[in-house]
Design an enzyme around this catalytic site. Structure first.
Site, PDB file in Angstrom:
ATOM      1  N   LYS A  11       0.743  -1.196   0.084  1.00 28.92           N
ATOM      2  CA  LYS A  11      -0.108   0.040   0.065  1.00 28.92           C
ATOM      3  C   LYS A  11       0.979   1.011  -0.140  1.00 28.92           C
ATOM      4  O   LYS A  11       2.178   1.078   0.376  1.00 28.92           O
ATOM      5  CB  LYS A  11      -0.915   0.208   1.255  1.00 28.92           C
ATOM      6  CG  LYS A  11      -0.389  -0.006   2.589  1.00 28.92           C
ATOM      7  CD  LYS A  11       0.006   1.309   3.184  1.00 28.92           C
ATOM      8  CE  LYS A  11       0.794   1.159   4.554  1.00 28.92           C
ATOM      9  NZ  LYS A  11       1.478   2.338   5.084  1.00 28.92           N
ATOM     10  N   VAL A  96      11.317  -4.546   3.310  1.00 27.22           N
ATOM     11  CA  VAL A  96      10.810  -4.649   4.576  1.00 27.22           C
ATOM     12  C   VAL A  96      10.981  -3.400   5.273  1.00 27.22           C
ATOM     13  O   VAL A  96      11.998  -2.700   5.272  1.00 27.22           O
ATOM     14  CB  VAL A  96      11.782  -5.765   5.359  1.00 27.22           C
ATOM     15  CG1 VAL A  96      11.338  -5.847   6.544  1.00 27.22           C
ATOM     16  CG2 VAL A  96      11.261  -7.086   4.562  1.00 27.22           C
ATOM     17  N   GLY A  99       7.224   1.281   4.862  1.00 25.66           N
ATOM     18  CA  GLY A  99       6.298   2.276   4.828  1.00 25.66           C
ATOM     19  C   GLY A  99       5.160   1.818   4.002  1.00 25.66           C
ATOM     20  O   GLY A  99       4.469   2.611   3.592  1.00 25.66           O
ATOM     21  N   GLY A 103       4.184  -6.392   5.834  1.00 20.73           N
ATOM     22  CA  GLY A 103       3.907  -7.426   6.998  1.00 20.73           C
ATOM     23  C   GLY A 103       2.510  -7.411   7.153  1.00 20.73           C
ATOM     24  O   GLY A 103       2.029  -8.372   7.436  1.00 20.73           O
ATOM     25  N   SER A 104       1.796  -6.276   7.083  1.00 22.81           N
ATOM     26  CA  SER A 104       0.558  -6.292   7.357  1.00 22.81           C
ATOM     27  C   SER A 104      -0.154  -6.966   6.352  1.00 22.81           C
ATOM     28  O   SER A 104      -1.230  -7.650   6.462  1.00 22.81           O
ATOM     29  CB  SER A 104      -0.013  -4.889   7.649  1.00 22.81           C
ATOM     30  OG  SER A 104       0.622  -4.170   8.390  1.00 22.81           O
ATOM     31  N   SER A 105       0.154  -6.649   5.184  1.00 20.68           N
ATOM     32  CA  SER A 105      -0.431  -7.455   3.907  1.00 20.68           C
ATOM     33  C   SER A 105      -0.287  -8.847   4.095  1.00 20.68           C
ATOM     34  O   SER A 105      -1.325  -9.618   3.663  1.00 20.68           O
ATOM     35  CB  SER A 105       0.165  -6.967   2.665  1.00 20.68           C
ATOM     36  OG  SER A 105      -0.388  -7.612   1.455  1.00 20.68           O
ATOM     37  N   ASP A 137      -2.422  -1.393  10.333  1.00 28.14           N
ATOM     38  CA  ASP A 137      -2.847  -1.549   8.814  1.00 28.14           C
ATOM     39  C   ASP A 137      -3.331  -2.958   8.129  1.00 28.14           C
ATOM     40  O   ASP A 137      -3.517  -2.832   6.906  1.00 28.14           O
ATOM     41  CB  ASP A 137      -1.317  -1.186   8.078  1.00 28.14           C
ATOM     42  CG  ASP A 137      -0.890   0.093   8.382  1.00 28.14           C
ATOM     43  OD1 ASP A 137      -1.734   1.260   8.533  1.00 28.14           O
ATOM     44  OD2 ASP A 137       0.342   0.527   8.162  1.00 28.14           O
TER      45      ASP A 137
HETATM   46  O1  C5P Z   1      -0.434  -1.185  14.787  1.00 36.40           O
HETATM   47  P1  C5P Z   1       1.058  -1.548  14.705  1.00 36.40           P
HETATM   48  O2  C5P Z   1       1.542  -2.882  15.287  1.00 36.40           O
HETATM   49  O3  C5P Z   1       1.131  -1.606  12.835  1.00 36.40           O
HETATM   50  O4  C5P Z   1       1.535  -0.202  14.990  1.00 36.40           O
HETATM   51  C1  C5P Z   1       3.255  -0.483  15.087  1.00 36.40           C
HETATM   52  C2  C5P Z   1       3.880   0.604  16.209  1.00 36.40           C
HETATM   53  O5  C5P Z   1       3.302   2.032  15.249  1.00 36.40           O
HETATM   54  C3  C5P Z   1       2.571   0.716  17.436  1.00 36.40           C
HETATM   55  O6  C5P Z   1       3.337  -0.010  18.381  1.00 36.40           O
HETATM   56  C4  C5P Z   1       2.729   2.134  17.654  1.00 36.40           C
HETATM   57  O7  C5P Z   1       4.217   2.605  18.364  1.00 36.40           O
HETATM   58  C5  C5P Z   1       2.810   3.149  16.474  1.00 36.40           C
HETATM   59  N1  C5P Z   1       1.576   3.425  15.772  1.00 36.40           N
HETATM   60  C6  C5P Z   1       1.016   4.629  16.458  1.00 36.40           C
HETATM   61  N2  C5P Z   1      -0.468   4.933  15.927  1.00 36.40           N
HETATM   62  C7  C5P Z   1      -0.842   4.498  14.932  1.00 36.40           C
HETATM   63  C8  C5P Z   1      -0.239   3.326  14.309  1.00 36.40           C
HETATM   64  C9  C5P Z   1       0.955   2.803  14.957  1.00 36.40           C
HETATM   65  O8  C5P Z   1       1.612   5.300  17.414  1.00 36.40           O
HETATM   66  N3  C5P Z   1      -2.087   4.828  14.565  1.00 36.40           N
END
Ligand code: C5P
Length: 295
Positions: A11, A96, A99, A103-105, A137
């Site tokens: 994405k 990797v 951005g 990994g999310s995908s 994500d």
């Molecule tokens: O949700 P995800 O595990 O992908 O997020 C990774 C890190 O990115 C979270 O632990 C947090 O520190 C940060 N994050 C955030 N606010 C978001 C998404 C991610 O602070 N909306």
């Protein structure tokens, strides 16, 4: 069915406004996701026992229980008390820590794939609910749509149907550095400790951008592109400024960093234009270049 091969797309964020830090440490954001055709491959093979095995062709992702795709299989197994297992093989192409949500995908593709392979008949809403437990994500990739708005942590997803037929070409420049998302959000926190709510209405900005995208009005798109994390990432990796400049000088004006970076993309309405800039910039030492399209 014993084996399934799935494309796991990347994405871009065409818009990412960070609103505030929440009590749980996450940040509320408004974002516009775009799915692109740069993809990993996920191969799923069902197993009659309860074992989950994971492997990949990449040294940059963990081949163990911490892998998001492994966790996706695990969360289904545990929540639904399943006596089935799976072998997950990931063929990586999405850089990797770039951005672009690789990994999310992969986690979303695993949920979608296992729903078929294990014949679970879960609805999209049920899959999205598992997805949001795996990461902010992940739900976007469950919705099978090219463009969507993300709110709250990014996990509240609304497909933007008015853009369903729209396709853009993108040139991506991905510097060979790994950027940690939490680190970028911490950097954002440092700079925004004193800041109140943004002055302009966030929603109307996104709406304007969506309108420009729909009309394929690239100067409107250029004005509407926004990433509130760019400042933080650029402070830690000043080279990004030069990369954006390089893209702009090559003739592509609509340029932005995706997510927490470091991937930087340009938008073009024409394949020819995107290809000619790709040919000009292609031999980069410190970055990977990709030519991709809305998927
Ligand atoms: O949700 P995800 O595990 O992908 O997020 C990774 C890190 O990115 C979270 O632990 C947090 O520190 C940060 N994050 C955030 N606010 C978001 C998404 C991610 O602070 N909306």
């Amino acid at each position: 069915m014993k084996r399934l091969v799935i494309n796991s797309y990347a994405k871009l964020n065409l818009y990412l406004e960070v609103l505030n830090q929440r009590k749980d440490g996450y940040h509320n954001i408004t974002t516009l996701f775009e799915r692109i055709d740069l993809a990993d491959k996920i191969i799923l093979r069902s197993r009659p026992d309860k074992i989950i095995k994971i492997s990949s062709n990449s040294k940059q992702i963990p081949n163990d229980q911490s892998n998001l795709a492994y966790r996706a299989a695990r969360i289904l197994q545990e929540s639904l008390h399943l006596e089935k297992g799976v072998e997950i093989r990931i063929i990586k192409k999405i850089p990797v820590g770039s951005g672009m949500g690789g990994g999310s995908s992969n986690a979303a593709s695993t949920l979608l794939g296992l729903n078929k392979l294990w014949k679970l008949n879960l609805s999209r809403a049920q899959l999205a609910n598992f997805a949001q437990k795996l990461g902010s994500d992940v739900p976007f990739f469950i919705y099978n749509c090219p463009f969507a708005l993300g709110q709250a942590r990014g996990e509240k997803v609304k497909p933007v149907r008015s853009l369903n037929q729209i396709k853009f070409w993108h040139l991506l420049i991905v510097p060979r550095i790994f950027v940690s998302t939490p680190k970028i959000y911490r950097e954002w926190d440092k700079a925004h400790k004193e800041q109140k709510a943004p002055l302009t209405s966030v929603k109307s900005n996104v709406k304007l951008l969506i309108l420009s995208l729909k009309k394929k009005d690239l100067s409107g798109v250029e004005m509407g592109l926004f990433n509130g994390l760019e400042e933080a990432t650029t402070r830690l990796y000043p080279d990004l400024v030069r990369i954006k400049e390089e893209l702009r000088h090559s003739g592509l004006e609509a340029v932005l960093m995706s997510g927490s970076g470091p991937a930087v993309f340009a938008i073009s309405g024409s394949r020819k234009e995107a290809e000619s800039v790709y040919a000009k910039l292609k031999n980069q030492k410190f970055a990977q270049l990709f030519l991709t399209r809305t998927r």
